[in-house]
Design an enzyme around this catalytic site. Structure first.
Site, PDB file in Angstrom:
ATOM      1  N   HIS A 182       0.767  -1.297   0.059  1.00  0.00           N
ATOM      2  CA  HIS A 182       0.048   0.017  -0.046  1.00  0.00           C
ATOM      3  C   HIS A 182       0.862   1.311  -0.051  1.00  0.00           C
ATOM      4  CE1 HIS A 182       0.596   0.046   4.286  1.00  0.00           C
ATOM      5  NE2 HIS A 182       0.166   1.180   4.528  1.00  0.00           N
ATOM      6  N   LYS A 186       0.166   5.410  -2.108  1.00  0.00           N
ATOM      7  CA  LYS A 186       0.180   6.649  -1.251  1.00  0.00           C
ATOM      8  C   LYS A 186       0.179   7.843  -2.098  1.00  0.00           C
ATOM      9  CE  LYS A 186       1.689   5.183   3.332  1.00  0.00           C
ATOM     10  NZ  LYS A 186       0.819   5.465   4.075  1.00  0.00           N
ATOM     11  N   GLU A 220       7.798   5.287  13.702  1.00  0.00           N
ATOM     12  CA  GLU A 220       6.298   5.189  14.104  1.00  0.00           C
ATOM     13  C   GLU A 220       6.384   5.139  15.755  1.00  0.00           C
ATOM     14  OE1 GLU A 220       3.839   2.492  11.151  1.00  0.00           O
ATOM     15  OE2 GLU A 220       5.329   1.232  11.937  1.00  0.00           O
ATOM     16  N   ASP A 239       8.192  -7.057   7.831  1.00  0.00           N
ATOM     17  CA  ASP A 239       6.896  -5.863   7.555  1.00  0.00           C
ATOM     18  C   ASP A 239       7.310  -4.906   6.933  1.00  0.00           C
ATOM     19  OD1 ASP A 239       4.267  -5.572   8.707  1.00  0.00           O
ATOM     20  OD2 ASP A 239       5.021  -4.294   9.985  1.00  0.00           O
ATOM     21  N   HIS A 244       7.554  -2.344   1.958  1.00  0.00           N
ATOM     22  CA  HIS A 244       7.292  -1.010   1.863  1.00  0.00           C
ATOM     23  C   HIS A 244       8.693   0.039   1.321  1.00  0.00           C
ATOM     24  CE1 HIS A 244       3.454  -1.989   3.086  1.00  0.00           C
ATOM     25  NE2 HIS A 244       3.858  -1.755   4.443  1.00  0.00           N
ATOM     26  N   LYS A 330       9.149   0.715  15.490  1.00  0.00           N
ATOM     27  CA  LYS A 330       8.024   0.750  16.375  1.00  0.00           C
ATOM     28  C   LYS A 330       8.355   1.649  17.644  1.00  0.00           C
ATOM     29  CE  LYS A 330       5.361  -1.556  13.810  1.00  0.00           C
ATOM     30  NZ  LYS A 330       4.426  -0.911  12.765  1.00  0.00           N
TER      31      LYS A 330
HETATM   32  C1  BG6 Z   1       1.678  -2.026   7.335  1.00  0.00           C
HETATM   33  C2  BG6 Z   1       2.546  -2.565   8.519  1.00  0.00           C
HETATM   34  O1  BG6 Z   1       1.863  -2.972   6.146  1.00  0.00           O
HETATM   35  O2  BG6 Z   1       2.087  -0.706   7.299  1.00  0.00           O
HETATM   36  C3  BG6 Z   1       2.607  -1.899   9.722  1.00  0.00           C
HETATM   37  O3  BG6 Z   1       2.108  -3.884   8.776  1.00  0.00           O
HETATM   38  C4  BG6 Z   1       2.697  -0.356   9.678  1.00  0.00           C
HETATM   39  O4  BG6 Z   1       3.358  -2.411  10.813  1.00  0.00           O
HETATM   40  C5  BG6 Z   1       1.647   0.062   8.580  1.00  0.00           C
HETATM   41  O5  BG6 Z   1       2.522   0.355  10.658  1.00  0.00           O
HETATM   42  C6  BG6 Z   1       2.272   1.811   8.199  1.00  0.00           C
HETATM   43  O6  BG6 Z   1       1.331   2.046   7.187  1.00  0.00           O
HETATM   44  P1  BG6 Z   1       0.365   3.491   7.267  1.00  0.00           P
HETATM   45  O7  BG6 Z   1       0.082   3.756   5.953  1.00  0.00           O
HETATM   46  O8  BG6 Z   1      -0.793   2.923   7.883  1.00  0.00           O
HETATM   47  O9  BG6 Z   1       1.096   4.365   8.110  1.00  0.00           O
END
Ligand code: BG6
Length: 472
Positions: A182, A186, A220, A239, A244, A330
């Site tokens: 995803h 964005k 994060e 992850d 990403h 995290k």
């Molecule tokens: C997800 C991860 O794919 O993306 C998460 O599994 C992460 O750990 C998240 O927090 C972050 O993406 P966004 O767009 O929700 O900030």
């Protein structure tokens, strides 16, 4: 925004596997409702929830309403009365031996929206379920002519990826497959290629001649208390890094596509992945925040990484020698999503230009933003310099209606646009680049919650340091 509008999209039957699970509830169902709000669904469509338990259609409708009430948009803010009439539920699970009620429900939905309806399968399932469901789709004749969407991570190791890839290709052609990452959906990430290719200002400096360093930084502040089981088996490297952050690095590093068509963008981004140099374990720092092992669901001796920083090199003519610094974790000091290009100092008559005087920085959060750090003359009698920032908030662009990434990507699936999805070949390259770190995993170092991670990560950043977290 309009109600479920009229457009020329093919009538579609959308089957959501794992429809009562967490991801569907948080992301997929709300995204689907937003598509309806924006008039981006076909005139004729049905959404069939598939799950193991038995529920009536009415109970599923209530489940969807609950998801919208919790995660938005609120049902009353969209075309709910119409939307709810399109929802169906097929219980009894779905396996190769037993398709549950799915075949009947799909048959009825097709009879309602048209026999030539496009079938879209969305596997909102834990990765370990992908193989079984894919085989079942093949066995029950649901694969032909359909599209299939896989959540990330697609495979949990290089071997796991190859195995899954083999099964998927025994049932689907690559063109039918949409693997979601995803971050590619964005608004800010999509703006990277518009900004770069539509502006000489950026295109001319987008290379090693002008760029000293690239930083892709996604700290994060939250922990993982609500999904400790999944997280402990996954960790930040799988992850976020191999998924990403690598994909965003490819988006920055790609060569100009032949055109802006979906196929050309896809192939430009995916081809640069083969230039990713395998990560040297000494260029990777893993961390775990203090207190992580006390979370419910996390074993006392867990060695899972909740933080990863890596120095990646991309061996293409354009980027050879330029470090791409990737970092995420995290429980860090802030929540941000930044892609920054630090430019070389100018070779000119001005002395004492600071090392980070010129930075082009994009925020990937929300609608996206572009900030450019420059040195300017401080107004006054002296020729004094001061750092200054030029900012563009993309949400302020007139007529703009930012779409959350899941909304944008599901729309792309409906129209068959694969430009923001990953390919089998590309993912094979990401696993190849990560392999040395899996074979020779660095020690996991502890870090204090609300910090910027283990001290060792600072050394990776070299002269420029990590831009986020610097006090200027
Ligand atoms: C997800 C991860 O794919 O993306 C998460 O599994 C992460 O750990 C998240 O927090 C972050 O993406 P966004 O767009 O929700 O900030």
């Amino acid at each position: 925004m309009s109600d479920t509008g009229t457009n020329d999209l093919t009538p579609t039957v959308f089957v959501l596997y794992g429809a009562t699970g967490d991801l569907a509830r948080r992301m997929v169902l709300p995204a689907f409702f937003q598509l309806a709000q924006h008039g981006l669904l076909p005139d004729e469509w049905r959404l069939i929830g598939s799950g193991r338990g038995e529920r009536t259609d009415e109970e599923f409708v209530e489940h969807v309403r609950g998801a919208l009430e919790e995660f938005g948009p609120a049902p009353e803010d969209g075309p709910w009365d119409e939307f709810r009439t399109r929802l169906r539920f097929a219980g009894g699970g779905f396996t190769t031996d037993d398709p549950g009620r799915l075949l009947d429900v799909v048959g009825k939905a097709r009879a309602e929206v048209g026999e030539d309806a496009q079938l879209v399968h969305y596997l909102s399932l834990p990765p370990k379920a992908f193989t079984g469901y894919t085989e079942a789709l093949g066995a029950h004749g649901l694969a032909e002519g359909s599209r299939v969407v896989y959540e990330k991570p697609f495979g949990d190791s290089p071997d796991g990826f190859r195995e899954l890839d083999g099964v998927v290709h025994s049932v689907f052609d690559e063109e039918q497959v949409f693997r979601i990452d995803h971050f590619l959906g964005k608004e800010g990430t999509q703006d990277l290629h518009v900004l770069r290719f539509a502006n000489g200002l950026f295109e001319h400096i987008w290379s090693r001649e002008h760029v000293a360093q690239v930083q892709i930084d996604v700290p994060e502040d939250l922990d993982v208390a609500d999904r400790a089981d999944f997280y402990d088996a996954t960790g930040a490297t799988l992850d976020m890094l191999v998924t990403h952050l690598f994909q965003v690095a490819a988006e920055v590093a790609m060569e100009p596509p032949v055109s802006f068509s979906a196929d050309d963008i896809l192939s430009a981004r995916e081809s640069v992945l083969k230039n990713f140099r395998p990560l040297a374990p000494e260029d990777v720092v893993l961390g775990q925040f203090d207190g992580y092992r006390e979370l419910d669901g996390v074993p006392d001796d867990s060695r899972t990484d909740t933080f990863v920083a890596a120095r990646l090199f991309i061996d293409s003519g354009r980027w050879r020698g330029v470090p791409f610094l990737l970092r995420t974790g995290k429980r860090m000091a802030a929540k941000q999503q930044r892609v920054s290009l630090v430019l070389h100092r100018p070779k000119g008559p001005v002395n004492e230009v600071p090392a980070n005087g010129n930075v082009i920085s994009l925020s990937l959060a929300g609608a996206g933003a572009v900030d450019i750090d420059v040195m300017a003359k401080r107004p006054g009698p002296d020729l004094a310099m001061a750092p200054a920032r030029v900012s563009l908030d993309l949400s302020k662009i007139p007529g703009g209606e930012p779409l959350p990434p899941y909304v944008s990507l599901i729309h792309d699936v409906l129209v068959g646009d694969r430009s923001l999805f990953t390919t089998s070949e590309g993912l094979a390259q990401t696993w190849r680049a990560l392999q040395p770190v899996l074979d020779n995993r660095p020690e996991v170092q502890s870090y204090a919650p609300r910090s910027w991670g283990p001290a060792a990560a600072n050394e990776l950043a070299g002269e420029h340091g990590w831009l986020l977290g610097q006090t200027v």
